[in-house]
Motif scaffolding. Sequence first.
Motif, short mmCIF file in Angstrom:
data_model
loop_
_atom_site.label_atom_id
_atom_site.label_comp_id
_atom_site.label_asym_id
_atom_site.label_seq_id
_atom_site.Cartn_x
_atom_site.Cartn_y
_atom_site.Cartn_z
N ASN A 36 -4.12 9.46 -7.32
CA ASN A 36 -4.20 8.83 -6.01
C ASN A 36 -4.08 7.31 -6.13
O ASN A 36 -4.09 6.76 -7.24
CB ASN A 36 -5.47 9.26 -5.24
CG ASN A 36 -6.75 8.74 -5.86
OD1 ASN A 36 -6.86 7.59 -6.25
ND2 ASN A 36 -7.74 9.61 -5.96
N ALA A 37 -3.96 6.63 -5.01
CA ALA A 37 -3.71 5.18 -5.01
C ALA A 37 -4.86 4.39 -5.62
O ALA A 37 -4.63 3.39 -6.31
CB ALA A 37 -3.41 4.70 -3.59
N THR A 38 -6.09 4.81 -5.39
CA THR A 38 -7.23 4.11 -5.98
C THR A 38 -7.19 4.24 -7.50
O THR A 38 -7.41 3.25 -8.22
CB THR A 38 -8.56 4.68 -5.43
OG1 THR A 38 -8.59 4.47 -4.02
CG2 THR A 38 -9.75 4.01 -6.08
N VAL A 70 0.84 -1.20 0.00
CA VAL A 70 0.00 0.00 0.00
C VAL A 70 0.87 1.26 0.00
O VAL A 70 0.62 2.20 -0.76
CB VAL A 70 -0.98 -0.01 1.21
CG1 VAL A 70 -1.65 1.35 1.37
CG2 VAL A 70 -2.01 -1.11 1.04
N SER A 113 2.41 1.70 -3.42
CA SER A 113 1.40 2.18 -4.37
C SER A 113 1.12 3.65 -4.18
O SER A 113 0.98 4.40 -5.15
CB SER A 113 0.09 1.38 -4.22
OG SER A 113 0.26 0.07 -4.68
N GLN A 114 1.03 4.08 -2.93
CA GLN A 114 0.79 5.50 -2.67
C GLN A 114 1.96 6.36 -3.16
O GLN A 114 1.75 7.44 -3.70
CB GLN A 114 0.51 5.74 -1.20
CG GLN A 114 -0.85 5.22 -0.78
CD GLN A 114 -1.12 5.41 0.71
OE1 GLN A 114 -0.21 5.38 1.52
NE2 GLN A 114 -2.39 5.57 1.04
N GLY A 166 1.52 9.05 -6.04
CA GLY A 166 1.88 10.44 -5.76
C GLY A 166 2.86 10.99 -6.78
O GLY A 166 2.73 12.14 -7.22
#
Length: 155
Positions: A40-42, A27, A30-31, A35
Motif C-alpha cells: 500500500n501507499a503508506t 499521491v 505513489s498509489q 499497487g
Amino acid sequence: MSDQTEKRTGLIAELDRRAREFNAQVVMFSQAVAGSLGINATDLQCVNVLSQRGAMTVGQLAEVTGLTPGAITGVVDRLEGAGYARRERDPEDRRRVIVSLSGGREISPMFDAVRRASEELYSGYTDEELALILDFFTRAVPVLREQTSRLREGG
C-alpha cells in the motif's frame, strides 16, 4: 488594492492551486507504484524513508512518519512479508529492533521513467532557476512536516 498587490494575490492563489494539483498527482502516482508492487501507499513511503535515511529503529521510523508504533509494526510486518524490509536486533540494545531494506526486492526501477521525465523537465530550466526550485522544496518540507505533526496532535 494596488495592481502589484492584486498580481501577487493572484499568483499566490494560482501557486496554491497548482501545488494542490501537484500533491494530488504525487499521491496518485505513489498509489499506482505501490499497487504494482503489491503493497500500500503508506508502506511504500516507509520504504522511501528507509531508502533515504538508512536503517533505523521501529521507534525512529514511527517518529519520522508520524505513525503510531502499532501501525509501524504492521507496516514492517507487511514489508518483511513482501521481501522489502528486514528486522534485526540492535547489537547495542537487544530490546530494540532495527528495520532496514532487505535488498531482496528493488523498487527503484518503478521510478526510472518518472526520473527520466523529470530530467527532461529540468533541462528547460537554468541552473539559477533549478536552485530556486530546490530552495522552495528544501523550505517546504519542514513546513509540511510541522503541519502534519500539528494535525496529528489534534491542533
